[in-house]
Design an enzyme around this catalytic site. Structure first.
Site: not given
Length: 248
Positions: A91, A143, A156, A158-160, A189
Protein backbone atom coordinates in the site's frame (compact mmCIF):
# COMPACT_ATOMS: atom_id res chain seq x y z
CA UNK A 1 -14.27 -18.21 14.03
CA UNK A 2 -13.09 -14.99 12.44
CA UNK A 3 -11.96 -15.03 8.80
CA UNK A 4 -8.26 -14.44 9.43
CA UNK A 5 -7.56 -16.14 12.75
CA UNK A 6 -4.14 -17.82 12.72
CA UNK A 7 -3.13 -15.69 9.73
CA UNK A 8 -0.49 -12.95 9.61
CA UNK A 9 -0.75 -9.86 7.42
CA UNK A 10 1.82 -7.19 6.53
CA UNK A 11 0.56 -3.80 5.32
CA UNK A 12 3.01 -1.15 4.14
CA UNK A 13 2.29 2.55 4.48
CA UNK A 14 -0.27 1.78 7.16
CA UNK A 15 0.29 4.44 9.80
CA UNK A 16 -2.72 6.36 8.50
CA UNK A 17 -5.31 6.63 5.76
CA UNK A 18 -6.22 3.67 3.57
CA UNK A 19 -3.37 1.54 4.90
CA UNK A 20 -4.48 1.99 8.51
CA UNK A 21 -8.07 1.12 7.58
CA UNK A 22 -6.88 -2.07 5.88
CA UNK A 23 -4.79 -3.05 8.90
CA UNK A 24 -7.67 -2.36 11.30
CA UNK A 25 -10.06 -4.46 9.20
CA UNK A 26 -7.66 -7.40 9.16
CA UNK A 27 -7.23 -7.13 12.93
CA UNK A 28 -11.01 -7.03 13.41
CA UNK A 29 -11.15 -10.38 11.61
CA UNK A 30 -8.54 -11.94 13.88
CA UNK A 31 -5.31 -11.52 11.90
CA UNK A 32 -1.97 -10.83 13.50
CA UNK A 33 -0.96 -7.63 11.79
CA UNK A 34 2.28 -5.82 11.01
CA UNK A 35 2.21 -2.13 10.16
CA UNK A 36 5.20 -0.78 8.25
CA UNK A 37 5.68 2.91 7.59
CA UNK A 38 8.50 5.38 7.06
CA UNK A 39 6.94 7.31 9.97
CA UNK A 40 8.31 5.32 12.91
CA UNK A 41 6.19 6.88 15.66
CA UNK A 42 3.12 6.76 13.44
CA UNK A 43 3.58 3.03 12.85
CA UNK A 44 4.06 2.29 16.55
CA UNK A 45 1.07 4.41 17.59
CA UNK A 46 -1.17 2.87 14.92
CA UNK A 47 -0.19 -0.64 16.00
CA UNK A 48 -0.88 0.19 19.66
CA UNK A 49 -4.31 1.56 18.76
CA UNK A 50 -5.23 -1.50 16.71
CA UNK A 51 -3.98 -3.93 19.36
CA UNK A 52 -5.93 -2.17 22.08
CA UNK A 53 -9.12 -1.96 20.02
CA UNK A 54 -9.22 -5.47 18.58
CA UNK A 55 -7.26 -7.44 21.20
CA UNK A 56 -5.09 -9.11 18.58
CA UNK A 57 -1.33 -8.99 18.06
CA UNK A 58 -0.14 -5.99 16.06
CA UNK A 59 3.36 -4.60 15.61
CA UNK A 60 4.48 -1.31 14.12
CA UNK A 61 7.84 -0.92 12.44
CA UNK A 62 9.73 1.83 10.67
CA UNK A 63 10.75 0.97 7.13
CA UNK A 64 11.68 2.82 3.97
CA UNK A 65 10.55 0.18 1.51
CA UNK A 66 12.57 1.72 -1.31
CA UNK A 67 15.57 0.39 0.62
CA UNK A 68 16.19 -3.35 0.22
CA UNK A 69 17.89 -3.68 3.62
CA UNK A 70 14.90 -2.11 5.38
CA UNK A 71 12.59 -4.58 3.65
CA UNK A 72 14.75 -7.52 4.66
CA UNK A 73 14.74 -6.41 8.32
CA UNK A 74 10.99 -5.88 8.23
CA UNK A 75 10.15 -9.28 6.75
CA UNK A 76 12.52 -11.11 9.08
CA UNK A 77 11.10 -9.31 12.14
CA UNK A 78 7.54 -10.23 11.15
CA UNK A 79 8.53 -13.83 10.47
CA UNK A 80 10.21 -14.06 13.87
CA UNK A 81 7.19 -12.50 15.59
CA UNK A 82 4.36 -14.38 13.89
CA UNK A 83 6.10 -17.45 12.46
CA UNK A 84 4.58 -16.93 9.01
CA UNK A 85 3.27 -14.34 6.57
CA UNK A 86 0.01 -15.14 4.80
CA UNK A 87 -0.95 -11.75 3.36
CA UNK A 88 1.05 -8.85 1.97
CA UNK A 89 -0.62 -5.56 1.06
CA UNK A 90 1.70 -3.27 -0.88
CA UNK A 91 0.00 0.00 0.00
CA UNK A 92 2.89 2.41 0.64
CA UNK A 93 3.08 5.23 -1.85
CA UNK A 94 3.90 8.89 -2.27
CA UNK A 95 3.41 11.69 -4.76
CA UNK A 96 5.75 14.37 -6.04
CA UNK A 97 3.54 16.04 -8.60
CA UNK A 98 4.58 18.36 -11.39
CA UNK A 99 4.44 18.75 -15.14
CA UNK A 100 6.77 16.37 -16.95
CA UNK A 101 8.87 19.12 -18.54
CA UNK A 102 9.68 20.46 -15.06
CA UNK A 103 9.97 17.15 -13.21
CA UNK A 104 13.35 16.45 -11.68
CA UNK A 105 15.12 13.12 -11.93
CA UNK A 106 15.01 12.92 -8.13
CA UNK A 107 11.23 13.33 -8.06
CA UNK A 108 10.88 10.62 -10.69
CA UNK A 109 13.24 8.23 -8.90
CA UNK A 110 11.77 8.75 -5.43
CA UNK A 111 8.19 8.06 -6.52
CA UNK A 112 9.13 5.01 -8.60
CA UNK A 113 11.41 3.85 -5.81
CA UNK A 114 8.69 3.73 -3.17
CA UNK A 115 5.60 2.96 -5.23
CA UNK A 116 7.02 0.32 -7.56
CA UNK A 117 10.47 -0.78 -6.46
CA UNK A 118 9.28 -1.07 -2.87
CA UNK A 119 6.50 -3.44 -3.95
CA UNK A 120 9.11 -5.46 -5.88
CA UNK A 121 11.37 -5.75 -2.82
CA UNK A 122 8.55 -6.72 -0.47
CA UNK A 123 6.91 -9.16 -2.87
CA UNK A 124 10.19 -10.90 -3.66
CA UNK A 125 10.95 -11.47 0.01
CA UNK A 126 7.47 -12.44 1.15
CA UNK A 127 6.72 -14.66 -1.84
CA UNK A 128 9.63 -16.94 -0.88
CA UNK A 129 7.83 -17.72 2.38
CA UNK A 130 4.44 -18.06 0.71
CA UNK A 131 5.71 -20.40 -2.00
CA UNK A 132 7.11 -22.71 0.69
CA UNK A 133 3.77 -22.55 2.53
CA UNK A 134 1.97 -23.24 -0.78
CA UNK A 135 -0.52 -20.51 0.01
CA UNK A 136 -0.64 -16.74 0.28
CA UNK A 137 -2.12 -13.51 -0.96
CA UNK A 138 -0.35 -10.45 -2.34
CA UNK A 139 -2.53 -7.40 -2.96
CA UNK A 140 -1.08 -4.32 -4.63
CA UNK A 141 -2.75 -0.95 -4.15
CA UNK A 142 -2.48 0.74 -7.51
CA UNK A 143 -4.61 3.73 -8.60
CA UNK A 144 -7.12 4.92 -11.16
CA UNK A 145 -4.32 7.18 -12.43
CA UNK A 146 -2.33 4.08 -13.32
CA UNK A 147 -5.20 3.10 -15.61
CA UNK A 148 -6.14 6.43 -17.17
CA UNK A 149 -3.18 8.74 -16.48
CA UNK A 150 -3.34 12.20 -14.95
CA UNK A 151 -1.75 15.47 -15.99
CA UNK A 152 0.96 16.52 -13.54
CA UNK A 153 1.45 12.98 -12.26
CA UNK A 154 3.61 11.27 -14.86
CA UNK A 155 5.83 9.69 -12.17
CA UNK A 156 2.91 8.57 -9.97
CA UNK A 157 0.85 7.28 -12.90
CA UNK A 158 3.84 5.38 -14.29
CA UNK A 159 4.54 3.79 -10.92
CA UNK A 160 0.95 2.69 -10.48
CA UNK A 161 0.70 1.38 -14.05
CA UNK A 162 3.90 -0.55 -13.35
CA UNK A 163 2.23 -2.14 -10.31
CA UNK A 164 -0.47 -3.50 -12.60
CA UNK A 165 2.12 -5.19 -14.80
CA UNK A 166 3.94 -6.50 -11.74
CA UNK A 167 0.67 -7.91 -10.39
CA UNK A 168 -0.11 -9.84 -13.56
CA UNK A 169 3.40 -11.24 -13.92
CA UNK A 170 3.57 -12.40 -10.30
CA UNK A 171 0.11 -13.95 -10.58
CA UNK A 172 1.34 -16.11 -13.47
CA UNK A 173 4.57 -17.06 -11.71
CA UNK A 174 3.02 -17.97 -8.35
CA UNK A 175 -0.30 -19.59 -9.29
CA UNK A 176 0.98 -23.17 -9.26
CA UNK A 177 1.77 -22.79 -5.54
CA UNK A 178 -1.64 -21.24 -4.75
CA UNK A 179 -0.19 -17.80 -4.10
CA UNK A 180 -2.71 -15.36 -5.54
CA UNK A 181 -1.83 -11.83 -6.62
CA UNK A 182 -4.34 -9.08 -7.37
CA UNK A 183 -4.47 -5.29 -7.53
CA UNK A 184 -6.98 -2.79 -6.18
CA UNK A 185 -7.20 0.54 -7.99
CA UNK A 186 -8.81 3.24 -5.82
CA UNK A 187 -10.14 6.43 -7.31
CA UNK A 188 -10.49 9.53 -5.16
CA UNK A 189 -10.93 8.43 -1.56
CA UNK A 190 -11.83 10.75 1.31
CA UNK A 191 -8.57 11.17 3.21
CA UNK A 192 -6.66 14.11 4.68
CA UNK A 193 -5.17 14.66 1.23
CA UNK A 194 -8.54 15.11 -0.47
CA UNK A 195 -9.87 17.15 2.44
CA UNK A 196 -7.08 19.66 1.85
CA UNK A 197 -8.06 20.26 -1.78
CA UNK A 198 -9.63 23.63 -2.66
CA UNK A 199 -13.42 23.50 -3.02
CA UNK A 200 -13.15 24.29 -6.72
CA UNK A 201 -10.88 21.30 -7.25
CA UNK A 202 -13.24 19.04 -5.29
CA UNK A 203 -16.15 20.18 -7.43
CA UNK A 204 -14.27 19.41 -10.64
CA UNK A 205 -13.33 15.97 -9.39
CA UNK A 206 -16.87 15.14 -8.30
CA UNK A 207 -18.11 16.02 -11.76
CA UNK A 208 -15.86 13.24 -13.12
CA UNK A 209 -17.33 10.61 -10.77
CA UNK A 210 -20.70 9.13 -11.85
CA UNK A 211 -21.63 8.28 -8.25
CA UNK A 212 -21.02 11.94 -7.35
CA UNK A 213 -19.02 11.36 -4.18
CA UNK A 214 -15.57 10.44 -2.94
CA UNK A 215 -15.01 6.91 -1.69
CA UNK A 216 -14.31 5.98 1.90
CA UNK A 217 -11.16 4.12 3.03
CA UNK A 218 -13.43 1.30 4.19
CA UNK A 219 -14.56 0.79 0.58
CA UNK A 220 -10.99 -0.14 -0.31
CA UNK A 221 -10.34 -2.14 2.86
CA UNK A 222 -13.40 -4.35 2.40
CA UNK A 223 -12.30 -5.32 -1.11
CA UNK A 224 -8.76 -6.06 0.08
CA UNK A 225 -10.14 -8.36 2.79
CA UNK A 226 -12.30 -10.16 0.25
CA UNK A 227 -9.33 -10.75 -2.06
CA UNK A 228 -7.30 -12.08 0.87
CA UNK A 229 -10.06 -14.45 1.96
CA UNK A 230 -10.95 -18.01 0.99
CA UNK A 231 -13.97 -16.64 -0.88
CA UNK A 232 -11.57 -15.26 -3.52
CA UNK A 233 -9.65 -18.50 -4.07
CA UNK A 234 -10.27 -18.49 -7.85
CA UNK A 235 -9.30 -14.86 -8.45
CA UNK A 236 -5.76 -13.93 -9.46
CA UNK A 237 -4.08 -11.47 -11.80
CA UNK A 238 -7.00 -9.05 -11.66
CA UNK A 239 -7.22 -5.27 -11.27
CA UNK A 240 -10.40 -4.15 -9.53
CA UNK A 241 -11.38 -0.49 -9.43
CA UNK A 242 -12.92 1.28 -6.44
CA UNK A 243 -13.60 4.61 -8.13
CA UNK A 244 -17.32 5.36 -8.19
CA UNK A 245 -17.38 4.80 -11.97
CA UNK A 246 -14.67 7.36 -12.72
CA UNK A 247 -12.90 4.84 -14.93
CA UNK A 248 -14.71 1.90 -16.51
Amino acid sequence: MKRFENKAAVITGAARGIGFEIAANFASEGASTAIADIDASGAVNAAAEIEKTFKTSCIGMAADISNAADCEKLVEAVRQKFGRIDILVNNAGLTKDGLLIRMSENDWDRVLGVNLKGAFFMSKLVSKLMLKQRCGRIINITSVTGQMGNAGQANYSASKAGLIGLTKSMAREFASRQVLVNAVAPGFIATKMTEALPEEAKTRLLEMIPLGKFGDPSDVAKLVLFLASDEASYITGQVIGVNGGMYM
